[in-house]
Design an enzyme around this catalytic site. Structure first.
Site, PDB file in Angstrom:
ATOM      1  N   SER A  53     155.585  55.337  37.481  1.00  0.00           N
ATOM      2  CA  SER A  53     154.383  54.658  38.226  1.00  0.00           C
ATOM      3  C   SER A  53     153.024  55.298  37.623  1.00  0.00           C
ATOM      4  O   SER A  53     152.265  54.728  37.760  1.00  0.00           O
ATOM      5  CB  SER A  53     154.695  55.004  39.612  1.00  0.00           C
ATOM      6  OG  SER A  53     154.812  56.465  39.794  1.00  0.00           O
ATOM      7  N   GLU A 123     167.359  54.763  36.944  1.00  0.00           N
ATOM      8  CA  GLU A 123     167.636  53.553  37.785  1.00  0.00           C
ATOM      9  C   GLU A 123     168.965  52.993  37.611  1.00  0.00           C
ATOM     10  O   GLU A 123     169.188  52.762  36.388  1.00  0.00           O
ATOM     11  CB  GLU A 123     166.333  52.585  37.829  1.00  0.00           C
ATOM     12  CG  GLU A 123     164.904  53.345  38.264  1.00  0.00           C
ATOM     13  CD  GLU A 123     164.062  52.101  38.193  1.00  0.00           C
ATOM     14  OE1 GLU A 123     164.246  51.132  37.861  1.00  0.00           O
ATOM     15  OE2 GLU A 123     162.702  52.399  38.105  1.00  0.00           O
ATOM     16  N   GLU A 190     165.078  53.317  47.589  1.00  0.00           N
ATOM     17  CA  GLU A 190     163.923  52.743  47.762  1.00  0.00           C
ATOM     18  C   GLU A 190     163.710  51.672  48.424  1.00  0.00           C
ATOM     19  O   GLU A 190     164.660  50.607  48.051  1.00  0.00           O
ATOM     20  CB  GLU A 190     163.200  52.684  46.316  1.00  0.00           C
ATOM     21  CG  GLU A 190     161.555  52.330  46.497  1.00  0.00           C
ATOM     22  CD  GLU A 190     160.692  52.332  45.048  1.00  0.00           C
ATOM     23  OE1 GLU A 190     159.673  51.694  45.056  1.00  0.00           O
ATOM     24  OE2 GLU A 190     161.433  52.724  44.045  1.00  0.00           O
TER      25      GLU A 190
END
Length: 272
Positions: A53, A123, A190
């Site tokens: 991010s 991920e 998430e």
């Protein structure tokens, strides 16, 4: 304050598991620079995530995909230098682990050697479980990441809630179990339904860290700039403002500008 009130040792991956077992919630925030990380560490945060991010927060990109391996190492090195207590986790950026298991291990080792981070985050689920196992076998603690996975945003077509349908929920459960078997010490969940996140938390040995996944996870993570009110144009349902840094900074800068313009700064005591 739980663990923090009784022990000032460096938090490790194993302590995450101890906190889960003891029912103590884990508090994690992102940071991307030395100054911010130092404040978070001294404030008692359990873990700092150098998230990809940084691509959005630090560089203004629309998504996380552009950040490079070199850039994430730069940010992680800055954060790691600031932290004496919290666990420092670094994202592996898009493209650094998807090509092959061997390249993923090579890049993981490079991040650890050059940044000083304590652990890495990747991920994906079943599809990358073998890669994760290889990285762990190289001596590197790993955090998994399921649900909304921003590196796959073009595949999903948006940032909406994941695993709403039963088939996707079952896939997420199987992915979590695969990551747990591979040996991750934590799994980020998430933007998934709270009931599903709570269910997964009870099924895995790993600590779960939620963002938009309800209160049933073992901990929570937020982007510091969002949680501290610096990015007030971004307000998803799961976000709470814990400070208004944007207003504080704006007032301070405006006061500085005024003081310079009217020649009240520097005054006689501030001059040599």
């Amino acid at each position: 304050m739980g663990y923090l009130s009784t022990d000032k040792k460096k938090i490790t991956a194993n302590i995450f598991l101890q906190m889960k077992a003891a029912g103590e919630k884990i508090a994690q925030m992102t940071a991307y620079d030395y100054t911010t990380a130092k404040i978070l560490d001294q404030a008692g945060i359990d873990s700092i995530l150098i998230g990809d991010s940084a691509s959005n927060v630090m560089a203004g990109n629309e998504d996380t995909l552009p950040i490079t391996l070199e850039q994430i190492i730069y940010h992680a090195r800055s954060v790691a230098r600031a932290c004496s207590h919290c666990l420092v986790v670094c994202d592996m950026p898009f493209g650094s682990y998807q090509v092959s298991k061997e390249e993923a291990i090579r890049n993981a080792i490079r991040i650890m050697k050059e940044s000083g981070a304590d652990a890495l985050k990747l991920e994906g689920g079943v599809e990358i479980a073998d890669t994760i196992k290889g990285i762990i076998n190289a001596g590197i603690p790993v955090v998994g990441h399921l649900g909304l996975t921003p590196q796959s945003i073009h595949k999903f077509g948006g940032y909406g809630l994941r695993a709403k349908e039963s088939s996707e929920a079952e896939k997420l459960i199987q992915d979590a179990l695969a990551l747990d078997t591979a040996g991750v010490f934590a799994i980020t969940l998430e933007k998934v339904p709270a009931e599903l996140a709570s269910r997964v938390t009870k099924m895995v040995k790993a600590a779960t860290i939620g963002i938009g996944a309800g209160s049933g996870t073992d901990g929570q993570v937020l982007v510091y700039a969002d949680a501290l009110g610096m990015t007030q144009d971004f307000k998803p349902k799961f976000l709470r403002y814990f400070a208004d840094v944007k207003t504080c900074m704006t007032n301070g800068v405006q006061d500085y500008v005024k003081s310079v313009k009217d020649s009240t700064f520097p005054n006689e005591s501030e001059s040599y």
